[in-house]
Design a protein around this motif. Structure first.
Motif, mmCIF file in Angstrom:
data_model
loop_
_atom_site.group_PDB
_atom_site.id
_atom_site.type_symbol
_atom_site.label_atom_id
_atom_site.label_comp_id
_atom_site.label_asym_id
_atom_site.label_seq_id
_atom_site.Cartn_x
_atom_site.Cartn_y
_atom_site.Cartn_z
ATOM 1 N N ASP A 106 0.812 -1.223 0.000
ATOM 2 C CA ASP A 106 0.000 0.000 0.000
ATOM 3 C C ASP A 106 0.846 1.274 0.000
ATOM 4 O O ASP A 106 0.337 2.361 0.256
ATOM 5 C CB ASP A 106 -0.953 0.004 1.197
ATOM 6 N N LEU A 107 2.123 1.171 -0.319
ATOM 7 C CA LEU A 107 3.019 2.329 -0.296
ATOM 8 C C LEU A 107 2.526 3.462 -1.184
ATOM 9 O O LEU A 107 2.149 3.243 -2.339
ATOM 10 C CB LEU A 107 4.427 1.930 -0.767
ATOM 11 N N GLU A 108 2.530 4.669 -0.637
ATOM 12 C CA GLU A 108 2.347 5.900 -1.404
ATOM 13 C C GLU A 108 3.316 6.913 -0.826
ATOM 14 O O GLU A 108 3.424 7.046 0.397
ATOM 15 C CB GLU A 108 0.920 6.443 -1.302
ATOM 16 N N LEU A 109 4.039 7.618 -1.697
ATOM 17 C CA LEU A 109 4.959 8.638 -1.223
ATOM 18 C C LEU A 109 4.989 9.817 -2.170
ATOM 19 O O LEU A 109 4.649 9.692 -3.344
ATOM 20 C CB LEU A 109 6.361 8.064 -1.003
ATOM 21 N N LEU A 110 5.386 10.937 -1.628
ATOM 22 C CA LEU A 110 5.585 12.158 -2.401
ATOM 23 C C LEU A 110 7.076 12.310 -2.612
ATOM 24 O O LEU A 110 7.850 12.195 -1.658
ATOM 25 C CB LEU A 110 5.040 13.366 -1.630
ATOM 26 N N GLU A 111 7.483 12.569 -3.850
ATOM 27 C CA GLU A 111 8.891 12.790 -4.155
ATOM 28 C C GLU A 111 9.022 14.129 -4.867
ATOM 29 O O GLU A 111 8.260 14.425 -5.785
ATOM 30 C CB GLU A 111 9.447 11.673 -5.037
ATOM 31 N N ILE A 112 10.002 14.928 -4.426
ATOM 32 C CA ILE A 112 10.302 16.219 -5.043
ATOM 33 C C ILE A 112 11.777 16.211 -5.413
ATOM 34 O O ILE A 112 12.626 15.890 -4.570
ATOM 35 C CB ILE A 112 9.986 17.382 -4.089
ATOM 36 N N VAL A 113 12.070 16.545 -6.678
ATOM 37 C CA VAL A 113 13.439 16.459 -7.178
ATOM 38 C C VAL A 113 13.779 17.683 -8.018
ATOM 39 O O VAL A 113 12.961 18.146 -8.808
ATOM 40 C CB VAL A 113 13.635 15.181 -8.047
ATOM 41 N N PHE A 114 15.004 18.189 -7.839
ATOM 42 C CA PHE A 114 15.577 19.242 -8.684
ATOM 43 C C PHE A 114 16.747 18.609 -9.412
ATOM 44 O O PHE A 114 17.588 18.016 -8.739
ATOM 45 C CB PHE A 114 16.155 20.392 -7.886
ATOM 46 N N PRO A 115 16.923 18.709 -10.677
ATOM 47 C CA PRO A 115 15.994 19.218 -11.672
ATOM 48 C C PRO A 115 14.955 18.151 -12.034
ATOM 49 O O PRO A 115 15.075 16.992 -11.634
ATOM 50 C CB PRO A 115 16.904 19.513 -12.874
ATOM 51 N N ALA A 116 13.973 18.544 -12.821
ATOM 52 C CA ALA A 116 12.897 17.624 -13.191
ATOM 53 C C ALA A 116 13.407 16.466 -14.039
ATOM 54 O O ALA A 116 12.991 15.328 -13.868
ATOM 55 C CB ALA A 116 11.798 18.375 -13.939
ATOM 56 N N ASP A 117 14.316 16.752 -14.935
ATOM 57 C CA ASP A 117 14.863 15.735 -15.831
ATOM 58 C C ASP A 117 16.237 15.322 -15.313
ATOM 59 O O ASP A 117 17.240 15.939 -15.636
ATOM 60 C CB ASP A 117 14.967 16.289 -17.254
ATOM 61 N N PHE A 118 16.260 14.301 -14.449
ATOM 62 C CA PHE A 118 17.516 13.874 -13.837
ATOM 63 C C PHE A 118 17.902 12.479 -14.335
ATOM 64 O O PHE A 118 17.050 11.709 -14.755
ATOM 65 C CB PHE A 118 17.428 13.895 -12.306
ATOM 66 N N GLU A 119 19.180 12.188 -14.239
ATOM 67 C CA GLU A 119 19.705 10.896 -14.695
ATOM 68 C C GLU A 119 19.851 9.953 -13.504
ATOM 69 O O GLU A 119 20.235 10.363 -12.402
ATOM 70 C CB GLU A 119 21.063 11.111 -15.348
ATOM 71 N N THR A 120 19.551 8.665 -13.715
ATOM 72 C CA THR A 120 19.777 7.605 -12.742
ATOM 73 C C THR A 120 20.927 6.751 -13.237
ATOM 74 O O THR A 120 20.926 6.306 -14.382
ATOM 75 C CB THR A 120 18.505 6.751 -12.564
ATOM 76 N N VAL A 121 21.908 6.524 -12.356
ATOM 77 C CA VAL A 121 23.115 5.787 -12.727
ATOM 78 C C VAL A 121 23.215 4.547 -11.842
ATOM 79 O O VAL A 121 23.264 4.663 -10.605
ATOM 80 C CB VAL A 121 24.377 6.656 -12.542
ATOM 81 N N GLU A 122 23.237 3.355 -12.442
ATOM 82 C CA GLU A 122 23.407 2.128 -11.671
ATOM 83 C C GLU A 122 24.878 1.972 -11.290
ATOM 84 O O GLU A 122 25.763 2.339 -12.060
ATOM 85 C CB GLU A 122 22.898 0.924 -12.450
ATOM 86 N N VAL A 123 25.124 1.441 -10.088
ATOM 87 C CA VAL A 123 26.468 1.259 -9.559
ATOM 88 C C VAL A 123 26.619 -0.164 -9.031
ATOM 89 O O VAL A 123 25.629 -0.846 -8.773
ATOM 90 C CB VAL A 123 26.767 2.292 -8.448
#
Length: 128
Positions: A106-123
């Motif tokens: 039932d998870l629900e969360l609010l996420e706010i990020v700067f900038p809107a278009d961000f990159e995700t990098v796997e490590v």
């Protein structure tokens, strides 16, 4: 006075769509458009889908999550395992390595990020 960038998002009009993770759905709150890409805000909720999370980081300048319902667990670089429950808030510093370990159905969360278009990098790993 200006009204440029003013936006309202109502729950009655909410549309959730698949996004970055297959086991989540995302509700765009219109903030990216209103801020011309400087900020994105969305509600994320758990959905059916194979849970598969890899260690990664996001190229951001600001990221926070606030759990609205349920719980979620992460392994954070330098912090170890962290469980967030309804009412919990976390600031994820820019490029902190992390991996989701699990979440409630039932998870629900609010996420706010700067900038809107961000990159995700796997490590390769979070704490090692």
């Amino acid at each position: 006075m200006t009204t440029r960038g003013f936006v309202v998002s109502h729950a009655r009009d909410a549309r959730f769509e698949r996004g970055l993770r297959a086991f989540f759905e995302y509700r765009d709150l219109g903030i990216a458009r209103a801020t011309e890409g400087r900020v994105v805000a969305h509600v994320i909720r758990a959905t059916d889908g194979d849970f598969l999370s890899h260690p990664h980081f996001h190229k951001t300048t600001f990221q926070m999550i606030y759990v609205l319902k349920g719980w979620i667990e992460f392994d954070y670089e330098g912090q170890g395992k962290v469980r967030l429950e309804a009412g919990s808030c976390a600031h994820q510093p820019p490029e902190i390595r992390h991996q989701e370990l699990g979440h409630s159905a039932d998870l629900e969360l609010l996420e706010i990020v700067f900038p809107a278009d961000f990159e995700t990098v796997e490590v390769p790993s979070v704490n090692g």
